[in-house]
Motif scaffolding. Structure first.
Motif: not given
Length: 357
Positions: A31-54
């Motif tokens: 359960x902890x590992x699943x929660x960690x994967x979800x949190x990391x995915x959410x963090x990536x989504x928030x970070x991508x909003x301000x990044x320039x994509x190649x």
């Protein structure tokens, strides 16, 4: 990354680290590992909003990405393999963008991408890692390039960073099927060693309460989470040990299935080209018009390659008008065998497609 998500990620990581793994704690850790994967995915989504994509346009029959530390010789290898002109210097981080090149082997055109160097914590964004991994995910094959003088350390870091970025090398997707439904709870048909309680805890984290779950092979907690995340990239990889000319006659490092080269001295590059062709699973098929001679130029396909794949490469309407095909070569029981769309072809086969008028 927002500080609240970062704090939550660190707290979950710390709890996983402190919890001993055994049958009694398997469900909790899952359960902890699943929660960690979800949190990391959410963090990536928030970070991508301000990044320039190649973005890079794929070309040729397959695309290969050079993945390695700065100054490991990726640019030198690109220039040795292709007609590209990637800048080569003695200092780190010479390649600041993606440099493509093309070479031909066994009739196949292979696109090679020289990428910025991967460093420790690249998966967390260090050194432009997120942008680099977005390009890596589009490749059909990875060349993990390491320095002959410190190959084990570099290879360990590269594998870890790729894994943290959701890239699974030399693996197939787990044989798991999840059929969601509106009611009825969870029905689990489990051929793995995971306890049903562990599977239920992981599914709860993904808010899956009603589903049929079919686990058809032995898998780990992490592999089940990979299935649920649904964004993992499964890609073949070759380990390339570069700069063997610096070993001064000493035995090269013993790394399983590694290809030892010197990009600078152009040593063993032909073996590397052939290994790329074979690892990609490419085959050559020669088209023969009815009553004519086979073309000397092959059509390049990826295995498993069928007659239908040949038809679609010719034109989308060929499948609709298809009557039968005639095949000469290893896949045929006899020369000129009549086959259908599902017939699987082998390297070197000659094929005639017969269609309705």
């Amino acid at each position: 990354m927002p500080s609240d998500i970062l704090k939550e990620i660190r707290a979950v990581e710390e709890e996983i680290r402190k919890t001993p793994y055994n049958k009694a704690t398997e469900a909790h850790i899952g359960r902890l590992k699943a929660k960690l994967a979800r949190l990391r995915r959410e963090a990536v989504k928030q970070r991508k909003s301000g990044e320039k994509q190649r973005s890079v346009r794929k070309a040729g029959d397959a695309t290969v990405a050079l993945v390695g530390f700065p100054s490991v010789g990726k640019s030198t290898l690109l220039n040795a393999l292709t007609d590209a002109n990637s800048k080569v210097e003695d200092y780190r981080f010479t390649t600041l963008d993606v440099v493509p090149g093309m070479f031909e082997v066994n009739g196949a055109k292979i696109q090679v991408l020289d990428l910025p160097g991967v460093v420790e914590d690249a998966a967390k964004g260090k050194g432009g890692g997120k942008e680099v991994f977005s390009i890596i995910r589009m490749a059909d094959l990875l060349l993990l390039m390491v320095d002959a003088l410190q190959p084990e350390y570099q290879l360990e870091v590269l594998r870890r960073e790729l894994y943290e970025a959701g890239i699974r090398i030399n693996k197939m997707p787990p044989n798991v099927e999840i059929r969601k439904r509106n009611r009825g709870g969870l029905t689990i048909k489990n051929e793995s060693s995971l306890a049903d309680a562990t599977i239920r805890e992981i599914l709860r984290e993904y808010k899956i309460h009603n589903a049929e779950v079919f686990i058809k092979e032995k898998i780990t907690v992490d592999e089940l989470i990979d299935v649920l995340e649904g964004n993992r990239k499964y890609v073949p990889a070759l380990v390339v040990v570069n700069k063997i000319d610096l070993l001064n006659g000493a035995a090269p490092p013993d790394i399983k299935d590694a290809i030892h080269i010197s990009a600078k001295e152009r040593m063993n590059l032909e073996a590397l080209r052939n290994a790329i062709f074979n690892t990609l699973g490419l085959i050559r098929v020669y088209l023969k018009p009815p009553g004519g001679e086979a073309s000397p130029k092959p059509m390049i396909l990826r295995q498993p390659a069928t007659v239908e794949a040949v038809c679609r490469r010719i034109h989308k309407n060929v499948v609709r008008k298809f009557r039968y095909a005639k095949v000469w070569g290893k896949s045929a029981k006899y020369d000129g065998q009549h086959v259908g769309l599902s017939h699987e072809l082998c390297d070197g086969d000659v094929v005639t497609i017969v269609t309705r008028r």
